[in-house]
Design a protein around this motif. Structure first.
Motif, PDB file in Angstrom:
ATOM      1  N   ASP A  42       0.825  -1.213   0.000  1.00  0.00           N
ATOM      2  CA  ASP A  42       0.000   0.000   0.000  1.00  0.00           C
ATOM      3  C   ASP A  42       0.858   1.261   0.000  1.00  0.00           C
ATOM      4  O   ASP A  42       1.899   1.316   0.663  1.00  0.00           O
ATOM      5  N   LEU A  43       0.383   2.271  -0.721  1.00  0.00           N
ATOM      6  CA  LEU A  43       1.069   3.569  -0.722  1.00  0.00           C
ATOM      7  C   LEU A  43       0.752   4.342   0.552  1.00  0.00           C
ATOM      8  O   LEU A  43      -0.366   4.276   1.082  1.00  0.00           O
ATOM      9  N   LEU A  44       1.754   5.094   1.021  1.00  0.00           N
ATOM     10  CA  LEU A  44       1.584   6.045   2.119  1.00  0.00           C
ATOM     11  C   LEU A  44       1.769   7.440   1.523  1.00  0.00           C
ATOM     12  O   LEU A  44       2.756   7.698   0.836  1.00  0.00           O
ATOM     13  N   THR A  45       0.808   8.326   1.765  1.00  0.00           N
ATOM     14  CA  THR A  45       0.874   9.677   1.194  1.00  0.00           C
ATOM     15  C   THR A  45       0.720  10.734   2.270  1.00  0.00           C
ATOM     16  O   THR A  45       0.200  10.464   3.360  1.00  0.00           O
ATOM     17  N   GLU A  46       1.173  11.964   1.946  1.00  0.00           N
ATOM     18  CA  GLU A  46       1.054  13.086   2.892  1.00  0.00           C
ATOM     19  C   GLU A  46      -0.395  13.441   3.176  1.00  0.00           C
ATOM     20  O   GLU A  46      -0.762  13.737   4.303  1.00  0.00           O
ATOM     21  N   GLY A  47      -1.218  13.437   2.151  1.00  0.00           N
ATOM     22  CA  GLY A  47      -2.629  13.790   2.296  1.00  0.00           C
ATOM     23  C   GLY A  47      -3.518  12.645   1.878  1.00  0.00           C
ATOM     24  O   GLY A  47      -3.041  11.601   1.416  1.00  0.00           O
ATOM     25  N   PRO A  48      -4.829  12.811   1.998  1.00  0.00           N
ATOM     26  CA  PRO A  48      -5.751  11.717   1.674  1.00  0.00           C
ATOM     27  C   PRO A  48      -5.915  11.443   0.178  1.00  0.00           C
ATOM     28  O   PRO A  48      -6.344  10.353  -0.197  1.00  0.00           O
TER      29      PRO A  48
ATOM     30  N   VAL B  89       3.871  10.936  -2.280  1.00  0.00           N
ATOM     31  CA  VAL B  89       4.108   9.617  -1.687  1.00  0.00           C
ATOM     32  C   VAL B  89       5.279   9.711  -0.718  1.00  0.00           C
ATOM     33  O   VAL B  89       6.345  10.211  -1.060  1.00  0.00           O
ATOM     34  N   VAL B  90       5.081   9.209   0.505  1.00  0.00           N
ATOM     35  CA  VAL B  90       6.122   9.270   1.534  1.00  0.00           C
ATOM     36  C   VAL B  90       6.611   7.881   1.949  1.00  0.00           C
ATOM     37  O   VAL B  90       7.540   7.763   2.735  1.00  0.00           O
ATOM     38  N   GLY B  91       5.975   6.821   1.415  1.00  0.00           N
ATOM     39  CA  GLY B  91       6.415   5.476   1.770  1.00  0.00           C
ATOM     40  C   GLY B  91       5.447   4.420   1.290  1.00  0.00           C
ATOM     41  O   GLY B  91       4.556   4.688   0.485  1.00  0.00           O
TER      42      GLY B  91
ATOM     43  N   ASP C  15      10.708   9.082   1.866  1.00  0.00           N
ATOM     44  CA  ASP C  15      10.871  10.520   1.664  1.00  0.00           C
ATOM     45  C   ASP C  15      11.168  11.166   3.006  1.00  0.00           C
ATOM     46  O   ASP C  15      10.750  10.674   4.050  1.00  0.00           O
ATOM     47  N   GLY C  16      11.897  12.265   2.976  1.00  0.00           N
ATOM     48  CA  GLY C  16      12.147  13.014   4.198  1.00  0.00           C
ATOM     49  C   GLY C  16      13.332  12.494   4.993  1.00  0.00           C
ATOM     50  O   GLY C  16      14.110  11.664   4.518  1.00  0.00           O
ATOM     51  N   PRO C  17      13.473  12.968   6.240  1.00  0.00           N
ATOM     52  CA  PRO C  17      14.667  12.650   7.030  1.00  0.00           C
ATOM     53  C   PRO C  17      14.783  11.174   7.417  1.00  0.00           C
ATOM     54  O   PRO C  17      15.860  10.725   7.773  1.00  0.00           O
ATOM     55  N   PHE C  18      13.689  10.414   7.355  1.00  0.00           N
ATOM     56  CA  PHE C  18      13.727   9.004   7.729  1.00  0.00           C
ATOM     57  C   PHE C  18      13.668   8.081   6.513  1.00  0.00           C
ATOM     58  O   PHE C  18      13.294   6.909   6.630  1.00  0.00           O
ATOM     59  N   ASN C  19      14.069   8.601   5.357  1.00  0.00           N
ATOM     60  CA  ASN C  19      14.076   7.821   4.121  1.00  0.00           C
ATOM     61  C   ASN C  19      14.866   6.530   4.327  1.00  0.00           C
ATOM     62  O   ASN C  19      16.017   6.550   4.757  1.00  0.00           O
ATOM     63  N   GLY C  20      14.226   5.373   4.043  1.00  0.00           N
ATOM     64  CA  GLY C  20      14.882   4.079   4.192  1.00  0.00           C
ATOM     65  C   GLY C  20      14.653   3.416   5.535  1.00  0.00           C
ATOM     66  O   GLY C  20      14.974   2.242   5.705  1.00  0.00           O
ATOM     67  N   SER C  21      14.117   4.139   6.481  1.00  0.00           N
ATOM     68  CA  SER C  21      13.822   3.562   7.793  1.00  0.00           C
ATOM     69  C   SER C  21      12.387   3.051   7.811  1.00  0.00           C
ATOM     70  O   SER C  21      11.544   3.491   7.028  1.00  0.00           O
ATOM     71  N   ALA C  22      12.114   2.113   8.713  1.00  0.00           N
ATOM     72  CA  ALA C  22      10.795   1.501   8.756  1.00  0.00           C
ATOM     73  C   ALA C  22      10.418   1.122  10.181  1.00  0.00           C
ATOM     74  O   ALA C  22      11.287   0.922  11.032  1.00  0.00           O
TER      75      ALA C  22
END
Length: 199
Positions: free
Chosen positions: A95-101, A107-109, A135-142
């Motif tokens: 599933d895509l994770l996005t900033e808004g609905p 897309v942020v993850g 995306d952002g400062p935690f790019n690649g983290s989960a």
């Protein structure tokens, strides 16, 4: 025959002494151990951070390119208009994770894993998913969620049980709100407010 019991002093010329530990010494040792434990906990807490994340998850079961695909379900458990994911339905997700609905939002993850429809009466899922930020400062983290998701309950909470990258050893919770749910096909947009505690 007569037996005589005799308590005799030790044959050694050296005196043997047994000394009981005074209660005050035991209390002092207990207080010192408690103080050391508290100092270690405080030091560990000083190195922990709290991170708050907010995003929307798009779980799409319909269309030509769904993000959640049925793996299987029990015989006789067919979807109905008011029950698109009947009890025992098992899905694989990306599933895509996005900033808004909006699906067109940044897309942020993505969230990959499995969820199973576990409620025989009300729509309830148990999910095990890895939420990776791209995306952002935690790019690649989960972070990893393994929890029950009672879909019809507003403000439901999921457990965060671990993570990787910047979120290694993470713990926390996610509060969910259903932004959109299509009862005919199961498509959903879910708002996530995440609180993570991590090193």
């Amino acid at each position: 025959m007569q037996i005589t019991l005799c308590t005799c002093p030790p044959k050694s010329s050296e005196n043997t002494y047994t000394m009981a530990t005074p209660p005050s010494v035991l209390r002092l040792v207990a207080v010192l151990l408690a103080a050391i434990s508290a100092l270690r906990s405080t030091a560990a807490a000083r190195h922990e951070k709290t991170t708050h994340l907010h995003f929307f998850l798009h779980d799409t079961l319909s269309g030509k390119d769904p993000s959640a695909v049925l793996i299987g379900r029990a015989a006789g458990r067919d979807p109905r208009p008011d029950d698109p994911v009947p009890f025992s339905s098992l899905y694989a997700t990306d599933d895509l994770l996005t900033e808004g609905p909006s699906p067109q939002s940044n897309v942020v993850g993505n969230a990959q894993g499995l969820w199973v429809s576990s409620g025989r009466g009300k729509l309830s899922l148990v999910l095990g998913m890895d939420f990776e930020l791209t995306d952002g400062p935690f790019n690649g983290s989960a972070f990893v969620v393994y929890s029950r998701n009672t879909v019809t309950r507003p403000g439901r909470e999921l457990a965060i049980v671990g993570g990787r990258g910047a979120f290694r050893l993470a713990r926390g919770y996610a509060v969910l709100r259903t932004h959109f749910l299509d009862n005919n096909n199961g498509d959903a947009i879910i708002e996530y407010n995440v609180t993570l505690v991590h090193p």
